[in-house]
Design a protein around this motif. Sequence first.
Motif, PDB file in Angstrom:
ATOM      1  N   ARG A 374       0.828  -1.087  -0.385  1.00 24.65           N
ATOM      2  CA  ARG A 374      -0.277  -0.137  -0.179  1.00 24.65           C
ATOM      3  C   ARG A 374       1.118   1.026  -0.044  1.00 24.65           C
ATOM      4  O   ARG A 374       0.585   2.383  -0.603  1.00 24.65           O
ATOM      5  N   GLY A 376       3.852   1.385  -1.752  1.00 29.78           N
ATOM      6  CA  GLY A 376       5.095   1.625  -1.966  1.00 29.78           C
ATOM      7  C   GLY A 376       6.138   0.783  -1.885  1.00 29.78           C
ATOM      8  O   GLY A 376       7.194   2.339  -2.548  1.00 29.78           O
TER       9      GLY A 376
ATOM     10  N   ASP B   6      -8.422  -2.489  -4.433  1.00 31.44           N
ATOM     11  CA  ASP B   6      -7.181  -1.457  -4.340  1.00 31.44           C
ATOM     12  C   ASP B   6      -6.164  -1.639  -4.129  1.00 31.44           C
ATOM     13  O   ASP B   6      -5.182  -0.668  -5.041  1.00 31.44           O
ATOM     14  N   THR B   7      -5.723  -2.856  -3.958  1.00 36.35           N
ATOM     15  CA  THR B   7      -3.915  -3.328  -3.439  1.00 36.35           C
ATOM     16  C   THR B   7      -3.540  -3.511  -4.854  1.00 36.35           C
ATOM     17  O   THR B   7      -2.015  -3.243  -4.983  1.00 36.35           O
ATOM     18  N   ARG B  10      -3.177  -0.596  -7.098  1.00 37.85           N
ATOM     19  CA  ARG B  10      -2.083   0.077  -7.445  1.00 37.85           C
ATOM     20  C   ARG B  10      -0.853  -0.752  -7.355  1.00 37.85           C
ATOM     21  O   ARG B  10      -0.050   0.133  -7.971  1.00 37.85           O
ATOM     22  N   THR B  11      -0.353  -1.472  -6.671  1.00 36.58           N
ATOM     23  CA  THR B  11       1.021  -2.136  -7.572  1.00 36.58           C
ATOM     24  C   THR B  11       1.344  -2.932  -8.903  1.00 36.58           C
ATOM     25  O   THR B  11       2.378  -2.872  -9.005  1.00 36.58           O
ATOM     26  N   ARG B  14       2.036  -0.069 -10.492  1.00 44.72           N
ATOM     27  CA  ARG B  14       3.369   0.822 -10.337  1.00 44.72           C
ATOM     28  C   ARG B  14       4.396  -0.477 -11.582  1.00 44.72           C
ATOM     29  O   ARG B  14       5.296   0.515 -11.707  1.00 44.72           O
ATOM     30  N   LEU B  43      -5.276   2.954 -13.898  1.00 44.85           N
ATOM     31  CA  LEU B  43      -5.696   3.743 -13.118  1.00 44.85           C
ATOM     32  C   LEU B  43      -7.139   4.317 -13.022  1.00 44.85           C
ATOM     33  O   LEU B  43      -7.441   5.280 -12.505  1.00 44.85           O
ATOM     34  N   ALA B  46      -8.226   2.535 -10.627  1.00 47.30           N
ATOM     35  CA  ALA B  46      -8.176   2.315  -9.900  1.00 47.30           C
ATOM     36  C   ALA B  46      -8.934   3.578  -8.457  1.00 47.30           C
ATOM     37  O   ALA B  46      -9.483   3.872  -7.434  1.00 47.30           O
ATOM     38  N   GLU B  47      -8.964   4.781 -10.192  1.00 45.00           N
ATOM     39  CA  GLU B  47      -9.865   5.679  -9.176  1.00 45.00           C
ATOM     40  C   GLU B  47     -10.837   5.744  -8.650  1.00 45.00           C
ATOM     41  O   GLU B  47     -11.697   6.447  -8.024  1.00 45.00           O
TER      42      GLU B  47
END
Lengths: 406, 184
Positions: A374, A376, B6-7, B10-11, B14, B43, B46-47
Amino acid sequence: MLTAEKILPRGHDKNAPQPAWIEDLRGRYTTEREIDAILTRRLGRRAGPGYAPQSLATLRAGVEALLHDELDEPFTVLDTRWLTGGASKVQMAFTLDWVEPGVGRTRTPMVLRMEPAESIVETSRLREFQLIRAMRGVVPVPPAYWVDADGSHLPYPALIYGFAPGATRPSTATSGVSGLGINFGPALRGPLASQFVEHLAAVHTFDFSGAQLGAFDVPQAGTQSVEWGLNWWARVWEEDCGEEVPLMNLAAHWMRQNMPPADRICVVHGDYRAGNYLFTEADARITALLDWELGRLGDRHQDLAYLATPVFGHLAEDGATFLASGLLPPDELYEAYEKASGLTVDPRRLHFYKIYNAFFLAALTLGTGYRIARGGKTHQDVLVAWLIGIGSLLLDEIRMLLEKGF
Amino acid sequence: MMVRPDTQLRTIIRAMTEVVLPAVDPANQMAQEQAQVVVGTLLLMAERLPLQFQFDRDELQRLTDFAEQLAGVASGGPRTSDLITRLAADARAGRDVLERAKADPAELVDTVRQLRAVAGAVVDTVFADAAAAPCRDAVWHEVLTMSRDQLLRERAWVLPQGFEQDPSSLPSLDSLLGTAAATG
């Protein structure tokens, strides 16, 4: 564990830990000094930036800065390249052209092993460095050359050791991520299993009294080592978990009420399993035991239970026989270990440490994995997040073992 | 339950932006373009994912209002009347769904986590408080029973990840959640 402190008020942000909370945790979970220092350092930095991707050029410059302090003769860092190395550390391979003491000018293949901003396993590079050095000549380990314990030269704390030949899995093998469930195949299992056991016996019978292990506290005989271990992982769980799991509370209480005294204190690898050693396929020879970062002084049953953790093994071709660490059924490994070490394997302590290991692995995957992904904080957030999925299997292992009892 | 989109999103974003995209062949324009679109789509997901339920509920609210208005003003022959009757019935069904969909998903997750925290604290207290000793066996039993059921669902949730040694030993997630009829 004190109840009132654990119900955090709504709005409490573990991603921005307050000093009072950190001190409270340190007070409630007594553990080894270096581990306390590492955990405290990471909480102090948690609100800071995430992991910034590093270039090979940056790491090379860091290595050069470190070596300028360490070496008197001119040197050159050559052939830098990335190594994949699991979920926890950033690894870069390189060749060092240098004047090696006692050898003269030579070229040596080496590995830089560096932490990300926060690791799924937050550990001390100094401890890992000292332990690898202590094990040199006892079991196959790469030579450990230098350590940047606090990240003075590199972006994050790191160590440098020799590049060992070999691989963690056969060229045709299947396995999950991070070396989970490696299938070595029937031909390799026998020869690897015998070495796997003999090396573990050598680790556990090593006389560490004269070793340079200043970053380790030596526990008193009895339950001090297991209590330090429990406090280590209970603290990590409390620091990191995104949601409480009542089963973890139950397991913690059961372990505190059933801490087994160690009959002898020995070096414990802490992560002894398939995927954490290298071997050469042509001669089925283990060339290096790796990943000593979880090593400590404690009870051998921690390693013995760990190598039989279900997620690190798989079923044999008959679809029924469990192969611990992908090698042999646990009882056969334990029988071979007793012969190799001259030490006994105590089923009650095995049972305890199975719960202990599942507890700490659940704390890492469900707690730390969630927290750092979470935030990063790593170079492998996507892999760390993937590993959260193992958490429910580990919790179910705890449940089954608690239901089964001794 | 910690394995949440959500997690994961996000990963994934990245990994795509910091590792995968820089490694995509600059000469392969289609691969470059699709990789960029993948990141853009992720993106967006995620938003918007946290707002998906509220958006759908808001839409149902407004459509229900609209349907009731429409049913009130529209009239005509038998075919039109039949459809108006059906629209009015569906609007009532919409009201019923709206009534049952008051809580937001985030509120539900927050409540789950609060219950987990306090339940965990009760376990701690029971095993630390001498006066609670008589109930420890019962608490032990309750925690293990709840955990068995909960972990069965969590293991089924992550089954596609391939960590289970014997996947056939797990019931399907649909059967565990009782959603087979709804999704089938």
